[in-house]
Design a protein around this motif. Sequence first.
Motif, PDB file in Angstrom:
ATOM      1  N   ALA A 191       0.797  -1.223   0.000  1.00  0.00           N
ATOM      2  CA  ALA A 191       0.000   0.000   0.000  1.00  0.00           C
ATOM      3  C   ALA A 191       0.832   1.277   0.000  1.00  0.00           C
ATOM      4  N   ILE A 192       2.006   1.235   0.609  1.00  0.00           N
ATOM      5  CA  ILE A 192       2.784   2.467   0.777  1.00  0.00           C
ATOM      6  C   ILE A 192       3.171   3.112  -0.550  1.00  0.00           C
ATOM      7  N   PRO A 193       3.418   2.381  -1.657  1.00  0.00           N
ATOM      8  CA  PRO A 193       3.757   3.074  -2.910  1.00  0.00           C
ATOM      9  C   PRO A 193       2.653   4.006  -3.395  1.00  0.00           C
ATOM     10  N   TYR A 194       1.385   3.641  -3.208  1.00  0.00           N
ATOM     11  CA  TYR A 194       0.275   4.502  -3.630  1.00  0.00           C
ATOM     12  C   TYR A 194       0.247   5.785  -2.797  1.00  0.00           C
ATOM     13  N   SER A 195       0.317   5.645  -1.486  1.00  0.00           N
ATOM     14  CA  SER A 195       0.317   6.835  -0.627  1.00  0.00           C
ATOM     15  C   SER A 195       1.544   7.688  -0.873  1.00  0.00           C
ATOM     16  N   PHE A 196       2.691   7.052  -1.080  1.00  0.00           N
ATOM     17  CA  PHE A 196       3.927   7.789  -1.322  1.00  0.00           C
ATOM     18  C   PHE A 196       3.841   8.570  -2.635  1.00  0.00           C
ATOM     19  N   ALA A 197       3.317   7.931  -3.677  1.00  0.00           N
ATOM     20  CA  ALA A 197       3.229   8.602  -4.979  1.00  0.00           C
ATOM     21  C   ALA A 197       2.314   9.818  -4.902  1.00  0.00           C
ATOM     22  N   PHE A 198       1.132   9.651  -4.332  1.00  0.00           N
ATOM     23  CA  PHE A 198       0.209  10.783  -4.207  1.00  0.00           C
ATOM     24  C   PHE A 198       0.792  11.866  -3.303  1.00  0.00           C
ATOM     25  N   GLY A 199       1.493  11.456  -2.242  1.00  0.00           N
ATOM     26  CA  GLY A 199       2.083  12.435  -1.337  1.00  0.00           C
ATOM     27  C   GLY A 199       3.175  13.255  -1.996  1.00  0.00           C
ATOM     28  N   VAL A 200       4.048  12.606  -2.765  1.00  0.00           N
ATOM     29  CA  VAL A 200       5.149  13.320  -3.429  1.00  0.00           C
ATOM     30  C   VAL A 200       4.607  14.309  -4.449  1.00  0.00           C
ATOM     31  N   VAL A 201       3.658  13.858  -5.272  1.00  0.00           N
ATOM     32  CA  VAL A 201       3.101  14.744  -6.303  1.00  0.00           C
ATOM     33  C   VAL A 201       2.377  15.917  -5.656  1.00  0.00           C
ATOM     34  N   ALA A 202       1.547  15.632  -4.657  1.00  0.00           N
ATOM     35  CA  ALA A 202       0.788  16.702  -4.000  1.00  0.00           C
ATOM     36  C   ALA A 202       1.715  17.683  -3.289  1.00  0.00           C
ATOM     37  N   MET A 203       2.765  17.185  -2.641  1.00  0.00           N
ATOM     38  CA  MET A 203       3.707  18.067  -1.961  1.00  0.00           C
ATOM     39  C   MET A 203       4.459  18.942  -2.949  1.00  0.00           C
ATOM     40  N   THR A 204       4.876  18.368  -4.067  1.00  0.00           N
ATOM     41  CA  THR A 204       5.610  19.142  -5.071  1.00  0.00           C
ATOM     42  C   THR A 204       4.755  20.285  -5.613  1.00  0.00           C
ATOM     43  N   ILE A 205       3.505  19.979  -5.930  1.00  0.00           N
ATOM     44  CA  ILE A 205       2.608  21.017  -6.457  1.00  0.00           C
ATOM     45  C   ILE A 205       2.298  22.050  -5.385  1.00  0.00           C
ATOM     46  N   SER A 206       2.051  21.601  -4.164  1.00  0.00           N
ATOM     47  CA  SER A 206       1.663  22.516  -3.091  1.00  0.00           C
ATOM     48  C   SER A 206       2.771  23.501  -2.756  1.00  0.00           C
ATOM     49  N   ILE A 328      11.062  27.450   5.920  1.00  0.00           N
ATOM     50  CA  ILE A 328      10.095  26.774   5.042  1.00  0.00           C
ATOM     51  C   ILE A 328      10.557  25.357   4.743  1.00  0.00           C
ATOM     52  N   PHE A 329      11.840  25.222   4.446  1.00  0.00           N
ATOM     53  CA  PHE A 329      12.384  23.910   4.112  1.00  0.00           C
ATOM     54  C   PHE A 329      12.282  22.951   5.290  1.00  0.00           C
ATOM     55  N   ARG A 330      12.387  23.477   6.497  1.00  0.00           N
ATOM     56  CA  ARG A 330      12.333  22.631   7.691  1.00  0.00           C
ATOM     57  C   ARG A 330      10.961  21.990   7.858  1.00  0.00           C
ATOM     58  N   THR A 331       9.906  22.621   7.375  1.00  0.00           N
ATOM     59  CA  THR A 331       8.549  22.085   7.546  1.00  0.00           C
ATOM     60  C   THR A 331       8.212  20.994   6.535  1.00  0.00           C
ATOM     61  N   MET A 332       9.015  20.822   5.514  1.00  0.00           N
ATOM     62  CA  MET A 332       8.677  19.894   4.446  1.00  0.00           C
ATOM     63  C   MET A 332       8.621  18.433   4.894  1.00  0.00           C
ATOM     64  N   PRO A 333       9.610  17.909   5.644  1.00  0.00           N
ATOM     65  CA  PRO A 333       9.508  16.499   6.061  1.00  0.00           C
ATOM     66  C   PRO A 333       8.276  16.200   6.888  1.00  0.00           C
ATOM     67  N   ALA A 334       7.962  17.071   7.865  1.00  0.00           N
ATOM     68  CA  ALA A 334       6.780  16.840   8.692  1.00  0.00           C
ATOM     69  C   ALA A 334       5.495  16.960   7.870  1.00  0.00           C
ATOM     70  N   ALA A 335       5.474  17.901   6.929  1.00  0.00           N
ATOM     71  CA  ALA A 335       4.289  18.046   6.068  1.00  0.00           C
ATOM     72  C   ALA A 335       4.095  16.823   5.183  1.00  0.00           C
ATOM     73  N   PHE A 336       5.195  16.226   4.753  1.00  0.00           N
ATOM     74  CA  PHE A 336       5.102  15.032   3.909  1.00  0.00           C
ATOM     75  C   PHE A 336       4.499  13.862   4.690  1.00  0.00           C
ATOM     76  N   VAL A 337       4.946  13.682   5.931  1.00  0.00           N
ATOM     77  CA  VAL A 337       4.389  12.615   6.766  1.00  0.00           C
ATOM     78  C   VAL A 337       2.911  12.869   7.057  1.00  0.00           C
ATOM     79  N   GLY A 338       2.577  14.132   7.349  1.00  0.00           N
ATOM     80  CA  GLY A 338       1.180  14.466   7.589  1.00  0.00           C
ATOM     81  C   GLY A 338       0.302  14.228   6.374  1.00  0.00           C
ATOM     82  N   THR A 339       0.871  14.418   5.184  1.00  0.00           N
ATOM     83  CA  THR A 339       0.110  14.181   3.954  1.00  0.00           C
ATOM     84  C   THR A 339      -0.164  12.694   3.749  1.00  0.00           C
TER      85      THR A 339
END
Length: 405
Positions: A191-206, A328-339
């Motif tokens: 399951a993690i590849p699906y969540s990871f893929a959507f998370g990476v794309v959404a984070m990049t756009i956001s 801003i960069f410091r918030t990215m890892p935590a935001a990725f996990v939250g996503t």
Amino acid sequence: MEEKKKIEFDLQSEDFSLDDQVQDTRSSRWTKFKFTIAAANHNTNEFWAKFPLIGYSLRRIFFAIITLLLAVSAVFILLRLQTPDEVYLGNIDYNKLGISYGDPEYYRLLAMRKAMFKVDGPILRQLFHYIINIIPFIPKTIIINGYADVTSTGEIVLLGDKVIKWFYLGEVFSTGVSEPGKTVTSVFAEAIPYSFAFGVVAMTISYGLGVPLGIMSAKNKERAIDKSVNTTSIVFTAIPPVVFVVGIYLISINVFGAHGLFSSGTFDTKFWPTFAIVLMIMPPIIISTRRYVIDEMTADYTKFALSKGMTKTYVFNIHIFRNAGIRIFRTMPAAFVGTIFGSSIFTEQNWSIPGMSKFIVSGVASKDSFVVMGYIVFSAAVGIVTTLIADILMATLDPRVKLTK
């Protein structure tokens, strides 16, 4: 007589000298030992002073592990108190074995299953076994694909494949989660590849859209563009995520004619879930970016640089954006996990995406304690690691951060 006294005196003198030698030897060894300890302490202190980031990281890891173990212990005890024993017979049809509920054979089979999964006996012992299973440095002999059989004498025996596991989160028991008998780590790996893929794309756009909008809003503080961007971000943040996602889901189907199931494989079943996640996580990024940039714009060093005749463009690009960018960069890892483990729950549920979110929902509904505990352990561990990475990056990139006393 005088000769005898002389011999006795010589012997006493010789004994006295031997005692002195022994004492001197012991004193010398103790002095060398103390010197070795002092030298080791000095070298250790010198090493930590030279590489403070390593010491900081180790302290963070230690306290993070303690926090994780305390959280796991509390959740495990609460789940065990609420989980019925019948859950552990989820993949065994004991009726085919001629066993009825409440029979002595039923309770014997239940006791064997609970013993296999280390959930028998006092709850503190169960907790100890679970913590041992999730510690990746200790090999464990685990029975997977377990099943019950009846011998010729009528005795129920539990059989299965014995394997060595370094990290074990238990097995799935409920058909509402996955196939009973599969390990929790294996279903998570699917399951993690699906969540990871959507998370990476959404984070990049956001971040690609949110950071420029936040900067633009900060540069035009109190103007119309700032008020419109800031107000819109606050409104989007205030909408409950479940209402927000359901609204986008219905609009995508009823207005744009999109498919509602991810299994259809169409582009819209990938676009609309990503769009929903972006609209959930981008407003906080805009708000925080605006705040960070404004803080740097009103700082004393900015005013001093402008008073020295530096251009606004130079001050912004060299000083303001660089310092705000670190925050801003410091918030990215935590935001990725939250996503992955937060914002994506609602989107994955509405579009039936086979990601990580289904396990926490279906696991709670099916009272599958190992799935719920596995989700909590996995998400907490990832969160701790990303937080540590963010702190290390902050200390590495920002020269103002000092890790020494």
